[in-house]
Design an enzyme around this catalytic site. Structure first.
Site, PDB file in Angstrom:
ATOM      1  N   GLY A  10       0.815  -1.133   0.004  1.00 37.02           N
ATOM      2  CA  GLY A  10       0.199   0.005   0.148  1.00 37.02           C
ATOM      3  C   GLY A  10       0.866   1.145  -0.046  1.00 37.02           C
ATOM      4  O   GLY A  10       1.375   1.523   1.095  1.00 37.02           O
ATOM      5  N   LEU A  11       1.149   1.894  -1.201  1.00 29.87           N
ATOM      6  CA  LEU A  11       1.952   3.025  -1.207  1.00 29.87           C
ATOM      7  C   LEU A  11       0.981   4.100  -1.400  1.00 29.87           C
ATOM      8  O   LEU A  11       1.473   5.295  -2.252  1.00 29.87           O
ATOM      9  CB  LEU A  11       2.694   2.686  -2.498  1.00 29.87           C
ATOM     10  CG  LEU A  11       3.909   1.786  -2.381  1.00 29.87           C
ATOM     11  CD1 LEU A  11       4.602   1.390  -3.386  1.00 29.87           C
ATOM     12  CD2 LEU A  11       4.698   1.976  -1.083  1.00 29.87           C
ATOM     13  N   VAL A  13      -0.041   7.624   0.770  1.00 25.57           N
ATOM     14  CA  VAL A  13       0.856   8.714   1.349  1.00 25.57           C
ATOM     15  C   VAL A  13       1.390   8.001   2.673  1.00 25.57           C
ATOM     16  O   VAL A  13       2.696   7.896   2.811  1.00 25.57           O
ATOM     17  CB  VAL A  13       0.132  10.099   1.808  1.00 25.57           C
ATOM     18  CG1 VAL A  13       1.128  10.965   2.427  1.00 25.57           C
ATOM     19  CG2 VAL A  13      -0.450  10.703   0.599  1.00 25.57           C
ATOM     20  N   ASN A 103      -6.324   2.442   9.832  1.00 21.28           N
ATOM     21  CA  ASN A 103      -7.109   2.727  11.054  1.00 21.28           C
ATOM     22  C   ASN A 103      -8.307   1.787  11.063  1.00 21.28           C
ATOM     23  O   ASN A 103      -9.590   2.267  10.883  1.00 21.28           O
ATOM     24  CB  ASN A 103      -7.701   3.890  10.844  1.00 21.28           C
ATOM     25  CG  ASN A 103      -6.983   5.208  11.566  1.00 21.28           C
ATOM     26  OD1 ASN A 103      -6.528   4.939  12.672  1.00 21.28           O
ATOM     27  ND2 ASN A 103      -7.052   6.364  11.164  1.00 21.28           N
ATOM     28  N   SER A 129       0.111   6.724  14.464  1.00 19.04           N
ATOM     29  CA  SER A 129      -0.211   7.951  14.898  1.00 19.04           C
ATOM     30  C   SER A 129       0.492   9.074  14.458  1.00 19.04           C
ATOM     31  O   SER A 129       1.715   8.743  14.245  1.00 19.04           O
ATOM     32  CB  SER A 129      -0.707   8.198  16.267  1.00 19.04           C
ATOM     33  OG  SER A 129      -1.200   9.368  16.251  1.00 19.04           O
ATOM     34  N   LYS A 186      -5.547   3.463  19.702  1.00 16.66           N
ATOM     35  CA  LYS A 186      -5.209   4.545  18.654  1.00 16.66           C
ATOM     36  C   LYS A 186      -6.793   4.891  18.549  1.00 16.66           C
ATOM     37  O   LYS A 186      -6.657   6.341  18.287  1.00 16.66           O
ATOM     38  CB  LYS A 186      -4.744   3.801  17.310  1.00 16.66           C
ATOM     39  CG  LYS A 186      -5.179   4.640  16.099  1.00 16.66           C
ATOM     40  CD  LYS A 186      -4.017   5.907  16.554  1.00 16.66           C
ATOM     41  CE  LYS A 186      -4.225   6.894  15.329  1.00 16.66           C
ATOM     42  NZ  LYS A 186      -4.692   6.978  14.084  1.00 16.66           N
ATOM     43  N   HIS A 189      -7.379   7.432  21.429  1.00 12.76           N
ATOM     44  CA  HIS A 189      -6.341   8.535  21.047  1.00 12.76           C
ATOM     45  C   HIS A 189      -6.820   9.533  20.270  1.00 12.76           C
ATOM     46  O   HIS A 189      -6.865  10.629  20.263  1.00 12.76           O
ATOM     47  CB  HIS A 189      -4.913   8.070  20.406  1.00 12.76           C
ATOM     48  CG  HIS A 189      -3.962   9.024  19.830  1.00 12.76           C
ATOM     49  ND1 HIS A 189      -4.566   9.382  18.530  1.00 12.76           N
ATOM     50  CD2 HIS A 189      -3.050   9.583  20.079  1.00 12.76           C
ATOM     51  CE1 HIS A 189      -3.519  10.514  18.167  1.00 12.76           C
ATOM     52  NE2 HIS A 189      -2.684  10.699  19.145  1.00 12.76           N
ATOM     53  N   ASN A 190      -7.400   8.991  19.068  1.00 14.11           N
ATOM     54  CA  ASN A 190      -8.416   9.910  18.135  1.00 14.11           C
ATOM     55  C   ASN A 190      -9.373  10.602  18.777  1.00 14.11           C
ATOM     56  O   ASN A 190      -9.759  11.707  18.573  1.00 14.11           O
ATOM     57  CB  ASN A 190      -8.861   9.230  17.004  1.00 14.11           C
ATOM     58  CG  ASN A 190      -7.666   8.884  16.121  1.00 14.11           C
ATOM     59  OD1 ASN A 190      -6.427   8.660  16.492  1.00 14.11           O
ATOM     60  ND2 ASN A 190      -7.779   8.671  14.821  1.00 14.11           N
ATOM     61  N   GLU A 193      -8.395  13.304  21.042  1.00 16.40           N
ATOM     62  CA  GLU A 193      -7.866  14.273  20.055  1.00 16.40           C
ATOM     63  C   GLU A 193      -8.774  15.144  19.438  1.00 16.40           C
ATOM     64  O   GLU A 193      -9.009  16.380  19.402  1.00 16.40           O
ATOM     65  CB  GLU A 193      -7.094  13.737  18.680  1.00 16.40           C
ATOM     66  CG  GLU A 193      -6.670  14.661  17.627  1.00 16.40           C
ATOM     67  CD  GLU A 193      -6.281  13.904  16.576  1.00 16.40           C
ATOM     68  OE1 GLU A 193      -5.476  12.848  16.706  1.00 16.40           O
ATOM     69  OE2 GLU A 193      -6.360  13.935  15.394  1.00 16.40           O
TER      70      GLU A 193
HETATM   71  P1  ATR Z   1      -5.360   7.469   1.269  1.00 16.58           P
HETATM   72  O1  ATR Z   1      -6.673   7.700   2.124  1.00 16.58           O
HETATM   73  O2  ATR Z   1      -4.069   8.165   1.642  1.00 16.58           O
HETATM   74  O3  ATR Z   1      -5.510   7.524  -0.205  1.00 16.58           O
HETATM   75  P2  ATR Z   1      -6.153   4.873   1.968  1.00 16.58           P
HETATM   76  O4  ATR Z   1      -7.358   4.887   1.316  1.00 16.58           O
HETATM   77  O5  ATR Z   1      -6.225   4.397   3.517  1.00 16.58           O
HETATM   78  O6  ATR Z   1      -5.203   6.085   1.884  1.00 16.58           O
HETATM   79  O7  ATR Z   1      -5.349   3.681   1.151  1.00 16.58           O
HETATM   80  C1  ATR Z   1      -5.122   3.547  -0.074  1.00 16.58           C
HETATM   81  C2  ATR Z   1      -4.223   2.726  -0.480  1.00 16.58           C
HETATM   82  O8  ATR Z   1      -4.832   1.180  -0.121  1.00 16.58           O
HETATM   83  C3  ATR Z   1      -3.694   2.436  -1.891  1.00 16.58           C
HETATM   84  O9  ATR Z   1      -2.445   2.085  -1.851  1.00 16.58           O
HETATM   85  C4  ATR Z   1      -4.829   1.370  -2.478  1.00 16.58           C
HETATM   86  O10 ATR Z   1      -4.170   0.834  -3.521  1.00 16.58           O
HETATM   87  P3  ATR Z   1      -4.336   1.383  -5.079  1.00 16.58           P
HETATM   88  O11 ATR Z   1      -3.202   2.337  -5.283  1.00 16.58           O
HETATM   89  O12 ATR Z   1      -4.074   0.132  -6.232  1.00 16.58           O
HETATM   90  O13 ATR Z   1      -5.692   2.005  -5.217  1.00 16.58           O
HETATM   91  C5  ATR Z   1      -5.157   0.373  -1.424  1.00 16.58           C
HETATM   92  N1  ATR Z   1      -5.973  -0.454  -1.746  1.00 16.58           N
HETATM   93  C6  ATR Z   1      -7.334  -0.115  -1.421  1.00 16.58           C
HETATM   94  N2  ATR Z   1      -8.312  -1.231  -1.810  1.00 16.58           N
HETATM   95  C7  ATR Z   1      -7.268  -2.231  -1.977  1.00 16.58           C
HETATM   96  C8  ATR Z   1      -7.522  -3.617  -2.415  1.00 16.58           C
HETATM   97  N3  ATR Z   1      -8.961  -4.048  -2.408  1.00 16.58           N
HETATM   98  N4  ATR Z   1      -6.663  -4.379  -2.374  1.00 16.58           N
HETATM   99  C9  ATR Z   1      -5.264  -4.004  -2.526  1.00 16.58           C
HETATM  100  N5  ATR Z   1      -4.753  -2.523  -1.967  1.00 16.58           N
HETATM  101  C10 ATR Z   1      -5.997  -1.716  -1.948  1.00 16.58           C
END
Ligand code: ATR
Length: 484
Positions: A10-11, A13, A103, A129, A186, A189-190, A193
């Site tokens: 999961g990349l 942020v 979360n 957090s 956590k 904690h929120n 917050e």
């Molecule tokens: P943010 O709110 O910062 O975007 P998030 O919604 O908590 O973060 O997480 C998004 C991450 O979850 C992404 O890496 C997403 O992968 P994609 O870039 O392919 O969208 C990943 N993600 C969401 N659903 C997923 C699933 N069913 N399988 C694998 N990864 C998933």
């Protein structure tokens, strides 16, 4: 490919920053993202760090990790986590460790822990957090898992966590408890917050609506407060916010931001858990309600007109035009506000820790409040000097039922009470809503009252429903025929 110490899925942020944090601490990290384009971009941006490497399939990820494998998921909470576990677990072996750093709702974490335990694998529900900045430079970490899994992860978690204490070297991570304990802590904690933020917003409202201070004047006060017992990240950013001007209009930024608050749900979860476990968390819950109330923007605009001729509304409007207070009165009020904010903050934390105490008993977690408050001293949004005193109080007064019993905080509460009453009364007189400050005051007054008013409730319950009551002078359950 060199075998990595940890895999990260999961990349977005938070995930990207946590991967960089791991690599910056010389931990060989193998990243994977469902959408390969994101992985490619990440490697273009940060792949020069030799501790970062990428996998483009789950198989590739799993095959290139040291055993027992450690994989941290930083993906969207909810069904995505279950879907990912369904894909991942058939590729893993007994003894492998899967960490969910999102979360997630603690009941989901408990369920997933049980499921992975059946497969002989370790599941770690870890609260992370501190937002994006924390993830990159050092978050506060709240892992819930078996002790066996924690021991294996500890060096890594200590390396990437924020540091606190006089030495600046105490890692903001500790063993929290089994299964859902980390995500629960956590969550609370929120919730705290939410309360902390609403208390600040209430004080800001009084400064603005009652004292008629301009944002720059307020900023100076918050900067000053940040040097004392209120010293905290949230107070610091409040001062900074009040200094900022809008480039377009030249107005203070706070004055151009719409007063409608969003929420992602952890405050609501905290309140729902408190209701379920029968714990009083009025200030936390009022903070959630305040966000709900903020959403009724159109109705608020309409109702302000309906009630514009109330004397309280006229008085408040007059104050906004700076009609009201002498410099001396203003100084007194600001001192009252400072003490009030501190006292109300103590009550909000007392509520949060009370909830943790009850949850600990209910779910068998053996939560250590002194250690939990210690790991919140840095890396997270509620970081504050105050948490050193919270931790000391729990350590010194073992088995303390509520923070209000702390000798240290009792002094502060006694000192603040009179001014706190003046602040809340003045706000009420002027028709200004300060839900967090006033609910914290009611909490304090109710908690320190030996004889409350539930005798009336019990009489009513017995009157209309024969629900029985207990007596103050003898044991047993009683019912009387009220209409005789
Ligand atoms: P943010 O709110 O910062 O975007 P998030 O919604 O908590 O973060 O997480 C998004 C991450 O979850 C992404 O890496 C997403 O992968 P994609 O870039 O392919 O969208 C990943 N993600 C969401 N659903 C997923 C699933 N069913 N399988 C694998 N990864 C998933």
């Amino acid at each position: 490919m060199q075998k990595a110490k940890i895999g990260l899925i999961g990349l977005a942020v938070m995930g990207a920053n946590l991967a960089r944090n791991l690599a910056n601490n010389n931990i060989q990290t193998l990243v994977f993202n469902r959408t390969a384009a994101k992985t490619e971009q990440f490697m273009r941006d940060f792949g020069s760090n030799p501790c970062l490497q990428a996998a483009y399939s789950m198989e590739e990820l799993v095959q290139n990790l040291e055993r027992p494998r450690k994989i941290i998921m930083m993906i969207q909470a909810g069904p995505a986590v279950d879907a990912m576990l369904d894909t991942l677990t058939p590729l893993l072996e007994s003894g492998d460790i899967v960490i969910d750093g999102g979360n997630s709702y603690f009941e989901d974490t408990r369920r997933r822990s049980a499921k992975l335990a059946e497969l002989g694998m370790e599941f770690v529900g870890m609260g992370v957090s501190g937002g994006e900045e924390g993830a990159l430079n050092g978050p506060s970490l709240m892992p819930g898992c078996s002790r066996k899994a924690y021991v294996q992860l500890e060096p890594m978690l200590q390396a990437i966590s924020a540091k606190a204490g006089e030495s600046g070297k105490e890692p903001c991570v500790t063993y929290i408890g089994t299964d859902g304990a980390g995500h629960y802590v956590k969550m609370v904690h929120n919730g705290i917050e939410y309360a902390d933020m609403q208390l600040i917003a209430d004080v800001y409202t009084i400064m603005r609506q009652v004292l008629g201070l301009e944002p720059e004047e307020m900023a100076k006060v918050w900067d000053e407060w940040n040097k004392g017992e209120l010293s905290s990240y949230l107070v610091e950013i409040t001062a900074n916010i009040l200094k900022k001007k809008d480039a377009e209009t030249g107005k203070a930024m706070v004055d151009v931001i719409l007063d409608v608050a969003k929420q992602k749900g952890t405050g609501r979860w905290t309140s729902m858990s408190a209701l379920e476990l029968g714990v009083a968390t009025p200030t936390i819950t009022e903070a959630v309600f305040a966000r709900n109330m903020s959403v009724y923007k159109e109705e608020r605009i309409a109702l302000e007109k309906v009630y514009a001729d109330l004397p309280e509304a006229l008085e408040a409007a007059a104050c906004c035009r700076k009609a009201a207070f002498t410099e001396e009165e203003k100084a007194q009020m600001l001192e009252d506000l400072r003490n009030t904010l501190y006292a109300a903050k103590i009550c909000a934390y007392a509520q949060g820790f009370n909830l943790l105490g009850t949850a600990s008993e209910t779910y068998g977690w053996d939560l250590q409040m002194d250690k939990i408050s210690k790991i919140w001293r840095n890396g997270c949004i509620i970081r504050a000097r105050f948490l050193d005193d919270v931790s000391d109080s729990f350590a010194k007064q073992a088995g303390m039922k509520n923070l209000l019993f702390s000798d240290f905080f009792a002094e502060a509460l006694k000192k603040a009470r009179a001014g706190w009453g003046r602040v809340v009364a003045l706000a009420a007189e002027r028709g200004v809503s300060v839900v967090a400050l006033s609910s914290a005051l009611s909490y304090f007054d109710a908690y320190r009252t030996a004889n409350g008013n539930a005798n009336m409730l019990q009489a009513q319950r017995d009157y209309f429903g024969a629900h029985t009551y207990q007596r103050v002078d003898k044991e047993g359950s009683f019912h009387r025929e009220w209409t005789e």
